[in-house]
Design a protein around this motif. Structure first.
Motif, PDB file in Angstrom:
ATOM      1  N   LEU A   3      14.229   1.074  -0.442  1.00 54.38           N
ATOM      2  CA  LEU A   3      14.801   1.220  -1.784  1.00 54.38           C
ATOM      3  C   LEU A   3      13.717   1.266  -2.851  1.00 54.38           C
ATOM      4  N   ILE A   4      12.708   0.418  -2.698  1.00 58.37           N
ATOM      5  CA  ILE A   4      11.590   0.402  -3.655  1.00 58.37           C
ATOM      6  C   ILE A   4      10.926   1.775  -3.725  1.00 58.37           C
ATOM      7  N   ASN A   5      10.936   2.485  -2.580  1.00 60.43           N
ATOM      8  CA  ASN A   5      10.303   3.805  -2.517  1.00 60.43           C
ATOM      9  C   ASN A   5      11.267   4.954  -2.759  1.00 60.43           C
ATOM     10  N   THR A  30      21.501   5.033  -7.146  1.00 64.12           N
ATOM     11  CA  THR A  30      22.641   4.129  -6.986  1.00 64.12           C
ATOM     12  C   THR A  30      22.300   2.718  -7.429  1.00 64.12           C
ATOM     13  N   HIS A  31      21.066   2.280  -7.135  1.00 65.91           N
ATOM     14  CA  HIS A  31      20.656   0.913  -7.413  1.00 65.91           C
ATOM     15  C   HIS A  31      19.575   0.893  -8.497  1.00 65.91           C
ATOM     16  N   SER A  32      19.860   0.183  -9.577  1.00 71.70           N
ATOM     17  CA  SER A  32      18.887   0.060 -10.667  1.00 71.70           C
ATOM     18  C   SER A  32      17.735  -0.846 -10.231  1.00 71.70           C
ATOM     19  N   LYS A  71      16.744  -3.516 -11.634  1.00 73.16           N
ATOM     20  CA  LYS A  71      17.201  -4.902 -11.718  1.00 73.16           C
ATOM     21  C   LYS A  71      17.930  -5.317 -10.436  1.00 73.16           C
ATOM     22  N   LYS A  72      18.796  -4.429  -9.935  1.00 77.30           N
ATOM     23  CA  LYS A  72      19.540  -4.730  -8.712  1.00 77.30           C
ATOM     24  C   LYS A  72      18.611  -4.829  -7.514  1.00 77.30           C
ATOM     25  N   VAL A  73      17.624  -3.955  -7.466  1.00 75.22           N
ATOM     26  CA  VAL A  73      16.681  -3.964  -6.341  1.00 75.22           C
ATOM     27  C   VAL A  73      15.857  -5.249  -6.343  1.00 75.22           C
ATOM     28  N   VAL A  74      15.422  -5.687  -7.532  1.00 79.83           N
ATOM     29  CA  VAL A  74      14.657  -6.941  -7.636  1.00 79.83           C
ATOM     30  C   VAL A  74      15.521  -8.125  -7.216  1.00 79.83           C
ATOM     31  N   TRP A  75      16.767  -8.154  -7.672  1.00 79.81           N
ATOM     32  CA  TRP A  75      17.692  -9.230  -7.287  1.00 79.81           C
ATOM     33  C   TRP A  75      17.930  -9.226  -5.782  1.00 79.81           C
ATOM     34  N   TYR A  76      17.988  -8.047  -5.210  1.00 83.81           N
ATOM     35  CA  TYR A  76      18.143  -7.878  -3.758  1.00 83.81           C
ATOM     36  C   TYR A  76      16.970  -8.558  -3.034  1.00 83.81           C
ATOM     37  N   GLY A  77      15.757  -8.351  -3.553  1.00 82.83           N
ATOM     38  CA  GLY A  77      14.575  -8.968  -2.957  1.00 82.83           C
ATOM     39  C   GLY A  77      14.576 -10.482  -3.095  1.00 82.83           C
ATOM     40  N   LEU A  78      15.020 -10.996  -4.240  1.00 83.04           N
ATOM     41  CA  LEU A  78      15.080 -12.443  -4.444  1.00 83.04           C
ATOM     42  C   LEU A  78      16.104 -13.097  -3.518  1.00 83.04           C
ATOM     43  N   ILE A  82       0.843  -1.207   0.000  1.00 87.29           N
ATOM     44  CA  ILE A  82       0.000   0.000   0.000  1.00 87.29           C
ATOM     45  C   ILE A  82       0.874   1.251   0.000  1.00 87.29           C
ATOM     46  N   PHE A  83       1.883   1.262   0.855  1.00 85.48           N
ATOM     47  CA  PHE A  83       2.789   2.411   0.963  1.00 85.48           C
ATOM     48  C   PHE A  83       3.475   2.678  -0.375  1.00 85.48           C
ATOM     49  N   THR A  84       3.949   1.612  -1.017  1.00 87.65           N
ATOM     50  CA  THR A  84       4.655   1.746  -2.297  1.00 87.65           C
ATOM     51  C   THR A  84       3.712   2.230  -3.395  1.00 87.65           C
TER      52      THR A  84
END
Length: 521
Positions: free
Chosen positions: A342-344, A269-271, A273-280, A72-74
């Motif tokens: 980071l997502i936000n 700083t973080h693309s 793609k990097k953020v998604v990989w971070y979550g995985l 919801i926040f995002t």
């Protein structure tokens, strides 16, 4: 012995050690699980799950609700950014959503948070740009201690007319989370204070040296060190910073300068793609934790006190396992909330950038454990107290503050002072070796071997300090020593030392490989 042969032998030893630890841990869990507290029915092969740690149990149990709030926040933040909202606009949006979140967590106790935060803001505006800025420390330390002593102030304390509000205190104790808010209030005050004076930070020089900044991105250090315009120190942005939902419960800790700098322009700083990989990677780590708590029960052994009746070897295995459990627990908590931030579009420093099993000295351990807190301590305590010129004194002040910040318990003060005692020899040796130049091959070999021995001693000291501070308390020191300094415990102590020596040597090879990789780029 050539380095390749030595490395092979070290890897074989390390693999054998971990295979033995896993095998023995499974045996201990199988033999003693009926005596353990905090085990619940699990979902992996119908095994029991160790949820004896209250912090992990609460996080795991509320993960679905947290993720719903995350979504919801995002969604709200992303929609508002599309309309071109800048600092003040985004601060208002995030503030409103965060207040709803805090009301669910703390109920009527949100009033305490808003009152103390408002008083701090007023104090900053009155004396933040004067020589009386130290009053911020007195104000915040007073509330840090009083919040704990009075257990979050029951409303009945102010009269029976207010007592009914004690029925609406929410689902989470506000004064536990408020420890992080206190760090943010001090950060706001001192960033406001330093913005008034000439900034010694050389922005141009930093951009030339920093790979991120020179490539068009912005690193965290630049966000933190550059001064902000006066309008960024508004009450709305300040309050948004204090209760920003993704980082509110457990951090990571971000300075006010760095937070406010990213309201206008989200982090680059973080693309994506990097953020998604971070979550995985976080999901993979969660599965690793679930496997640990379903098969090994390390924390349940410590909570139940059952491990005190085991052999010295099994005590070492449980102690080692508990520290790894703690590392993985905090790893998951901090990375979940950092991922949310980071997502936000707000970057916070990474906590635990290095594994607990890849630290062989105290300084690197604390830099890589609660790393964002370490950055905060360096900026707002270590440097103002004199930095390296008064380092031997600084560590006592800083670690005492860290202990009190965590909680008012003797075992935490014991942990802090034990750590300081272990720190002093390391600082003296490091200062001496920095001035020592080794030229011959034998000299380099001897230096590396002595460093490995020193690393083994340091890891042992770290284990003792953290077990005392977070598991057995100061009263357990005598028990621990009696177990390992007797005839039955000495072989285990020797084997433990050899293992840590081997581990330190492996860390040297990892460090060398990283340096070669950096130089080859």
């Amino acid at each position: 012995m050539t380095s390749s042969v030595e490395l092979t032998l070290l890897i074989v030893y390390a693999l054998s050690f971990y295979l033995f630890i896993i095998h023995r841990s499974l045996q201990i869990a199988r033999d003693h699980y009926p005596k353990l507290y905090g085990l619940r029915s699990g979902w992996i092969f119908h095994r029991f799950n160790d949820v004896s740690d209250a912090q992990w149990r609460n996080f795991r149990g509320n993960l679905m609700i947290l993720t719903l709030v995350f979504g919801i926040f995002t969604l709200v933040a992303t929609s508002c950014r599309k309309y071109g909202l800048k600092a003040k606009g985004m601060a208002v949006v995030w503030l409103m959503v965060s207040l709803v979140y805090l009301t669910y967590l703390h109920g009527a106790c949100v009033l305490y948070i808003l009152f103390i935060a408002s008083a701090n803001f007023l104090l900053v505006k009155i004396c933040g740009r004067t020589k009386f800025v130290f009053l911020l420390w007195i104000f915040n330390l007073t509330f840090l201690i009083c919040n704990r002593v009075y257990e979050g102030y029951p409303f009945s304390l102010f009269g029976q007319n207010w007592a009914y509000l004690d029925n609406y205190r929410g689902t989470f104790r506000w004064h536990i989370c408020f420890n992080f808010v206190i760090l943010r209030m001090i950060s706001f005050g001192y960033d406001y204070h330093w913005a008034y004076y000439s900034n010694r930070f050389d922005k141009e020089k930093h951009i030339q040296r920093c790979n991120n900044c020179s490539s068009g991105r912005t690193c965290y250090q630049l966000l933190q060190e550059r001064s902000l315009e006066n309008d960024k120190f508004s009450f709305t942005i300040y309050l948004c910073y204090l209760i920003y939902a993704p980082l509110y419960i457990a951090g990571p800790i971000v300075s006010f300068n760095a937070f406010a700098s990213q309201l206008d322009t989200p982090q680059k700083t973080h693309s994506l793609k990097k953020v998604v990989w971070y979550g995985l990677r976080w999901i993979f780590s969660l599965m690793l934790m679930e496997s640990m708590t379903h098969f090994f029960y390390y924390n349940a052994f410590a909570i139940s006190g059952t491990w005190k009746y085991l052999s010295p070897l099994d005590i070492f295995i449980i102690g080692y396992g508990v520290l790894n459990f703690m590392w993985l627990k905090f790893f998951l908590l901090w990375r979940y909330f950092r991922f949310w931030s980071l997502i936000n579009g707000i970057e916070a420093p990474e906590n635990m950038p290095r594994c607990i099993n890849n630290c062989h000295n105290l300084e690197s351990f604390w830099r890589n454990w609660h790393a964002s807190f370490n950055k905060w301590l360096v900026r707002y305590m270590y440097i103002p107290l004199g930095g390296t010129q008064t380092k031997l004194l600084n560590v006592w002040v800083i670690f005492t503050f860290v202990a009190v910040w965590h909680d008012l318990e003797w075992k935490l003060l014991s942990w802090a002072w034990l750590t300081c005692i272990f720190f002093i020899p390391e600082m003296i040796v490091k200062s001496t070796t920095n001035n020592l130049k080794v030229e011959s091959s034998f000299g380099k070999f001897l230096y590396r071997e002595l460093s490995a021995v020193a690393g083994a001693v340091t890891i042992t000291c770290l284990m003792v300090a953290n077990l005392v501070g977070f598991v057995i308390g100061s009263s357990g020191i005598n028990w621990l020593l009696s177990k390992f300094l007797q005839k039955e415990g000495l072989p285990t102590l020797g084997g433990m030392f050899i293992t840590f020596y081997v581990g330190t040597k492996l860390m040297f090879y990892i460090s060398d490989a990283k340096k070669k990789h950096i130089h080859s780029r």
